[in-house]
Design a protein around this motif. Structure first.
Motif, PDB file in Angstrom:
ATOM      1  N   VAL A 103     -22.882 -23.863  23.543  1.00  0.00           N
ATOM      2  CA  VAL A 103     -23.960 -22.893  23.345  1.00  0.00           C
ATOM      3  C   VAL A 103     -25.305 -23.513  23.710  1.00  0.00           C
ATOM      4  N   LEU A 104     -25.511 -24.761  23.301  1.00  0.00           N
ATOM      5  CA  LEU A 104     -26.765 -25.443  23.645  1.00  0.00           C
ATOM      6  C   LEU A 104     -26.882 -25.650  25.155  1.00  0.00           C
ATOM      7  N   ARG A 110     -30.150 -21.487  30.878  1.00  0.00           N
ATOM      8  CA  ARG A 110     -30.903 -20.237  30.978  1.00  0.00           C
ATOM      9  C   ARG A 110     -32.407 -20.458  30.967  1.00  0.00           C
ATOM     10  N   THR A 111     -32.853 -21.483  30.251  1.00  0.00           N
ATOM     11  CA  THR A 111     -34.296 -21.651  30.026  1.00  0.00           C
ATOM     12  C   THR A 111     -34.894 -22.881  30.707  1.00  0.00           C
ATOM     13  N   THR A 112     -34.075 -23.837  31.082  1.00  0.00           N
ATOM     14  CA  THR A 112     -34.469 -25.148  31.630  1.00  0.00           C
ATOM     15  C   THR A 112     -35.254 -25.997  30.627  1.00  0.00           C
ATOM     16  N   GLU A 113     -35.209 -25.627  29.338  1.00  0.00           N
ATOM     17  CA  GLU A 113     -35.880 -26.402  28.290  1.00  0.00           C
ATOM     18  C   GLU A 113     -34.844 -27.094  27.395  1.00  0.00           C
ATOM     19  N   SER A 114     -35.292 -27.988  26.528  1.00  0.00           N
ATOM     20  CA  SER A 114     -34.401 -28.752  25.654  1.00  0.00           C
ATOM     21  C   SER A 114     -33.958 -27.923  24.454  1.00  0.00           C
ATOM     22  N   ALA A 115     -32.682 -28.031  24.113  1.00  0.00           N
ATOM     23  CA  ALA A 115     -32.128 -27.268  22.993  1.00  0.00           C
ATOM     24  C   ALA A 115     -31.486 -28.221  21.985  1.00  0.00           C
ATOM     25  N   ALA A 116     -31.610 -27.883  20.704  1.00  0.00           N
ATOM     26  CA  ALA A 116     -31.053 -28.725  19.648  1.00  0.00           C
ATOM     27  C   ALA A 116     -30.495 -27.857  18.526  1.00  0.00           C
ATOM     28  N   PHE A 117     -29.644 -28.475  17.718  1.00  0.00           N
ATOM     29  CA  PHE A 117     -29.108 -27.833  16.516  1.00  0.00           C
ATOM     30  C   PHE A 117     -29.511 -28.682  15.336  1.00  0.00           C
ATOM     31  N   HIS A 118     -30.291 -28.088  14.413  1.00  0.00           N
ATOM     32  CA  HIS A 118     -30.812 -28.800  13.254  1.00  0.00           C
ATOM     33  C   HIS A 118     -30.123 -28.344  11.966  1.00  0.00           C
ATOM     34  N   SER A 193     -33.942 -20.124  15.715  1.00  0.00           N
ATOM     35  CA  SER A 193     -33.269 -18.992  15.073  1.00  0.00           C
ATOM     36  C   SER A 193     -32.127 -19.520  14.212  1.00  0.00           C
ATOM     37  N   PRO A 194     -31.820 -18.848  13.091  1.00  0.00           N
ATOM     38  CA  PRO A 194     -30.809 -19.359  12.161  1.00  0.00           C
ATOM     39  C   PRO A 194     -29.373 -19.093  12.613  1.00  0.00           C
ATOM     40  N   VAL A 195     -28.464 -19.935  12.113  1.00  0.00           N
ATOM     41  CA  VAL A 195     -27.031 -19.799  12.365  1.00  0.00           C
ATOM     42  C   VAL A 195     -26.328 -19.693  11.016  1.00  0.00           C
ATOM     43  N   VAL A 206     -30.705 -23.138  15.664  1.00  0.00           N
ATOM     44  CA  VAL A 206     -30.771 -23.432  17.091  1.00  0.00           C
ATOM     45  C   VAL A 206     -32.245 -23.450  17.478  1.00  0.00           C
ATOM     46  N   THR A 207     -32.680 -24.526  18.123  1.00  0.00           N
ATOM     47  CA  THR A 207     -34.100 -24.692  18.422  1.00  0.00           C
ATOM     48  C   THR A 207     -34.307 -25.077  19.880  1.00  0.00           C
ATOM     49  N   LEU A 208     -35.244 -24.415  20.508  1.00  0.00           N
ATOM     50  CA  LEU A 208     -35.644 -24.707  21.878  1.00  0.00           C
ATOM     51  C   LEU A 208     -37.051 -25.304  21.836  1.00  0.00           C
ATOM     52  N   THR A 209     -37.264 -26.425  22.524  1.00  0.00           N
ATOM     53  CA  THR A 209     -38.589 -27.048  22.532  1.00  0.00           C
ATOM     54  C   THR A 209     -39.067 -27.260  23.966  1.00  0.00           C
TER      55      THR A 209
END
Length: 244
Positions: A103-104, A110-118, A193-195, A206-209
């Motif tokens: 998913v990340l 899709r966004t070309t940005e960094s994604a993380a799961f916190h 957004s929450p999971v 799930v966080t995009l920075t």
């Protein structure tokens, strides 16, 4: 010899048959932090476990030595960094990585940005999984890093769905989305957004920075869709209608 308590402690009341009393008491101490209401003073720990302060202090010394507990500058006790490492191993043992990472990766594509799961770790948030952007200018958080819970989009989401009051958190609970600029680092923006799991409990965020100059209105829908997708893969139901 140690004094015999006039009344049984919580650990004594729920002792493991054939187990070690010291381990039962140490586990009881750690379990107090599970409610997320720490850090605790020595007196509070002794009161809630029904143990003598001297006994609690000896247990804390061992727990602090192993990294399971951390003594803060104000003298209160919180969970230590070893808890984060144990949690990472726990999550991996249940193949959470095999669910989260695709998913990340898709979100980054899709966004070309960094994604993380916190996930929440006491008064911090732990970066449990991450996929870096291929762009040279990005934030450099790594898997295993602990960050303040009260800063950044991911932390705000975790606090919002833990019931934290305030206009910001009400808005996040309503939208199931946090979009913030400069909340943790002045030059960065975050979208989170929450999971949820099958029981409707918050699992993480799930966080995009990205650098704040690259924040786009399209990032919000992408992050919400990823959170909804991950929630579905965990057997849960995302409480917001997700559209293209």
């Amino acid at each position: 010899m140690p004094r015999r308590a006039a009344f049984p402690s919580i650990a004594d009341e729920h002792a493991a048959p054939g187990g070690a009393a010291a381990v039962d008491r140490a586990v009881t101490l750690l379990s107090l932090f599970a409610g997320g209401s720490g850090p605790y003073t020595l007196s509070a720990l002794a009161e809630q476990t029904k143990l003598y302060k001297s006994t609690v202090l000896r247990l804390l010394a061992s727990l602090e030595h192993s990294g399971l507990v951390l003594r803060q500058a104000d003298g209160r006790y919180a969970l230590g960094p070893m808890i984060a490492r144990l949690y990472a191993s726990y999550a991996a043992s249940f193949s959470l990585e095999s669910v989260v990472m695709p998913v990340l990766r898709q979100l980054v594509e899709r966004t070309t940005e960094s994604a993380a799961f916190h996930v929440r770790q006491g008064e911090h948030r732990l970066c449990l999984y991450r996929v870096d952007s291929t762009q040279p200018v990005r934030d450099h958080i790594k898997v295993g890093d602990l960050m303040p819970l009260t800063q950044g989009a991911g932390g705000r989401v975790l606090m919002a769905f833990a019931g934290t009051p305030g206009a910001m958190y009400e808005r996040i609970r309503r939208d199931h989305l946090a979009v913030l600029c400069g909340d943790r680092v002045p030059e960065l923006a975050g979208v989170s957004s929450p999971v949820f799991d099958a029981a409707g409990m918050l699992v993480g965020a799930v966080t995009l920075t990205m650098p704040k100059e690259r924040l786009s209105p399209s990032h919000g829908p992408h992050v919400v869709r990823s959170a909804a997708d991950l929630t579905a893969k965990l057997g849960g139901r995302f409480p917001r209608t997700v559209t293209e």
